[in-house]
Enzyme design. Structure first.
Site, PDB file in Angstrom:
ATOM      1  N   GLN A   1     -81.947 -41.351 -77.187  1.00  0.00           N
ATOM      2  CA  GLN A   1     -82.450 -40.072 -77.703  1.00  0.00           C
ATOM      3  C   GLN A   1     -83.140 -39.334 -76.557  1.00  0.00           C
ATOM      4  O   GLN A   1     -84.351 -39.149 -76.544  1.00  0.00           O
ATOM      5  CB  GLN A   1     -83.426 -40.337 -78.861  1.00  0.00           C
ATOM      6  CG  GLN A   1     -83.730 -39.102 -79.692  1.00  0.00           C
ATOM      7  CD  GLN A   1     -82.511 -38.581 -80.436  1.00  0.00           C
ATOM      8  OE1 GLN A   1     -81.695 -39.353 -80.913  1.00  0.00           O
ATOM      9  NE2 GLN A   1     -82.382 -37.276 -80.538  1.00  0.00           N
TER      10      GLN A   1
ATOM     11  N   ASP B   1     -65.229 -45.805 -70.721  1.00  0.00           N
ATOM     12  CA  ASP B   1     -65.165 -44.345 -70.873  1.00  0.00           C
ATOM     13  C   ASP B   1     -65.421 -43.718 -69.511  1.00  0.00           C
ATOM     14  O   ASP B   1     -65.745 -44.394 -68.525  1.00  0.00           O
ATOM     15  CB  ASP B   1     -66.174 -43.833 -71.912  1.00  0.00           C
ATOM     16  CG  ASP B   1     -67.579 -44.347 -71.661  1.00  0.00           C
ATOM     17  OD1 ASP B   1     -68.006 -44.357 -70.491  1.00  0.00           O
ATOM     18  OD2 ASP B   1     -68.253 -44.744 -72.622  1.00  0.00           O
TER      19      ASP B   1
ATOM     20  N   LYS C   1     -61.744 -42.087 -73.665  1.00  0.00           N
ATOM     21  CA  LYS C   1     -62.410 -42.170 -74.966  1.00  0.00           C
ATOM     22  C   LYS C   1     -62.759 -40.775 -75.470  1.00  0.00           C
ATOM     23  O   LYS C   1     -63.258 -39.950 -74.719  1.00  0.00           O
ATOM     24  CB  LYS C   1     -63.685 -43.018 -74.862  1.00  0.00           C
ATOM     25  CG  LYS C   1     -64.391 -43.212 -76.192  1.00  0.00           C
ATOM     26  CD  LYS C   1     -65.672 -44.019 -76.034  1.00  0.00           C
ATOM     27  CE  LYS C   1     -66.791 -43.187 -75.432  1.00  0.00           C
ATOM     28  NZ  LYS C   1     -68.084 -43.899 -75.471  1.00  0.00           N
TER      29      LYS C   1
ATOM     30  N   ARG D   1     -65.130 -38.991 -78.400  1.00  0.00           N
ATOM     31  CA  ARG D   1     -66.187 -39.240 -79.388  1.00  0.00           C
ATOM     32  C   ARG D   1     -66.173 -38.128 -80.439  1.00  0.00           C
ATOM     33  O   ARG D   1     -66.240 -36.950 -80.107  1.00  0.00           O
ATOM     34  CB  ARG D   1     -67.553 -39.326 -78.701  1.00  0.00           C
ATOM     35  CG  ARG D   1     -68.714 -39.553 -79.670  1.00  0.00           C
ATOM     36  CD  ARG D   1     -70.014 -39.795 -78.921  1.00  0.00           C
ATOM     37  NE  ARG D   1     -69.999 -41.053 -78.216  1.00  0.00           N
ATOM     38  CZ  ARG D   1     -70.290 -42.222 -78.764  1.00  0.00           C
ATOM     39  NH1 ARG D   1     -70.594 -42.281 -80.071  1.00  0.00           N
ATOM     40  NH2 ARG D   1     -70.269 -43.323 -78.061  1.00  0.00           N
TER      41      ARG D   1
ATOM     42  N   ASP E   1     -70.176 -52.458 -69.933  1.00  0.00           N
ATOM     43  CA  ASP E   1     -70.927 -51.349 -70.514  1.00  0.00           C
ATOM     44  C   ASP E   1     -72.405 -51.700 -70.448  1.00  0.00           C
ATOM     45  O   ASP E   1     -72.777 -52.861 -70.235  1.00  0.00           O
ATOM     46  CB  ASP E   1     -70.490 -51.080 -71.956  1.00  0.00           C
ATOM     47  CG  ASP E   1     -70.685 -49.615 -72.350  1.00  0.00           C
ATOM     48  OD1 ASP E   1     -71.382 -48.903 -71.587  1.00  0.00           O
ATOM     49  OD2 ASP E   1     -70.170 -49.194 -73.384  1.00  0.00           O
TER      50      ASP E   1
END
Length: 325
Positions: free
Chosen positions: A22, A96, A119, A121, A146
């Site tokens: 976030q 990605d 990828k 999203r 990742d």
């Protein structure tokens, strides 16, 4: 608690910074919680923060204190190197486009070829993998890296694409095993030989899988904390160098006071001072004889400033003398 216990310095060791995703406003009235948590840590008294594999490196700028951003890439790479996979059979897979830099670092440490999964999203939890850039990977061993496994949608989708292109074996490597939502069921059904994660987060018993392996980042964190402690010890043991200040080193002695300064020093604002009080000044002068020349001069100037501030009449008298001249 550490701050109230008068700790000299507080370092917050946070292997997994939970609000790292976030870090921006992607919609109206959405909080930037990463900045909020950074403010909470610094206001609580943290002088330094130590994190492992932040989701976005720019989160370091949210903190108003130094941030040590460590990477678990070498810890993961050391395990995969122990498998002794032939270089001509090895392919590093980026799940990605945003993970290309991380995959290049793994390729530099381990070797092998590089391929990227395209990828797309569609939401915070829904992604789709369609194409593979690079390769070929037919009959080779694929290592997919990742920074974290949250719902496992991206990493499992990348594994399915790699398998459809003919990979013989697939390994997954990630730093943080969040494993929320359908992550465990997706990983259980994925065509993956082994999933390797670090112990930055504890994994509950119900989320354990037969092919899930944890490697420790304790040497990484411990070595860095030990290095910080050694630096503190060197700074604490460093004594100030004795001797005159640079200004006094050129002359070898403290400069004589001006005539106006002599008048001020001779003027007694309170004739009723007892001999006992004057004895304290004599004792201070005896103490000054044991100090280096530069320190004695600084101490003398500090005493004069303190006396002038305590007795404004001295400053007024000196100003009158300067005006008359």
């Amino acid at each position: 608690a550490c701050l109230r216990a008068s700790a000299e310095r507080i370092t917050a060791v946070i292997p997994y910074f939970g609000y790292a995703r976030q870090d921006r406003k992607d919609a109206g009235r959405v909080p930037i919680t990463s900045k909020l948590v950074a403010n909470l840590l610094t206001k609580a008294g943290a002088d330094r923060v130590l994190c492992v594999d932040l989701h976005a490196a720019q989160i370091q700028g949210f903190f108003d204190c130094p941030v040590d951003h460590l990477y678990a890439a070498k810890t993961l790479d050391a395990y995969f190197q122990s498998l002794k996979i032939p270089q001509d059979k090895l392919v590093i897979i980026s799940p990605d486009e945003g993970s290309i830099k991380r995959s290049l670092q793994h390729q530099e440490n381990i070797g092998g070829a590089l391929a990227i999964v395209d990828k797309r999203r569609y939401s915070a939890t829904e992604t789709k993998q369609a194409n593979l850039i690079g390769g070929p990977i037919d009959g080779k061993v694929a290592l997919i890296f990742d920074d974290m496994i949250t719902t496992a949608g991206s990493i499992v989708g990348a594994a399915n694409v790699v398998k459809s292109h003919g990979a013989a074996e697939i390994y997954i490597g990630a730093t943080h095993a969040v494993l929320c939502g359908p992550a465990v069921s997706r990983l259980r059904e994925a065509p993956v030989k082994e999933i390797v994660v670090t112990n930055t987060l504890p994994i509950a018993v119900e989320k354990q899988l037969p092919n899930l392996r944890q490697v420790t980042v304790a040497p990484l964190l411990g070595g860095h904390v030990d290095g910080l402690g050694r630096v503190d010890d060197r700074l604490r043991d460093r004594e100030p160098e004795a001797g005159p200040t640079p200004a006094l080193a050129r002359t070898g002695a403290a400069p004589e006071p001006l005539e106006e300064e002599r008048d001020v020093l001779r003027w007694d604002p309170d004739p009723g001072v007892t001999d006992g009080d004057r004895g304290a000044g004599e004792r201070r002068r005896e103490r000054d004889l044991h100090l280096p020349a530069g320190w004695r001069e600084l101490d003398r100037v500090a005493d004069q400033v303190a006396e002038h501030l305590a007795e404004p009449r001295r400053i007024v008298g000196l100003a009158d003398r300067l005006r008359r001249q």
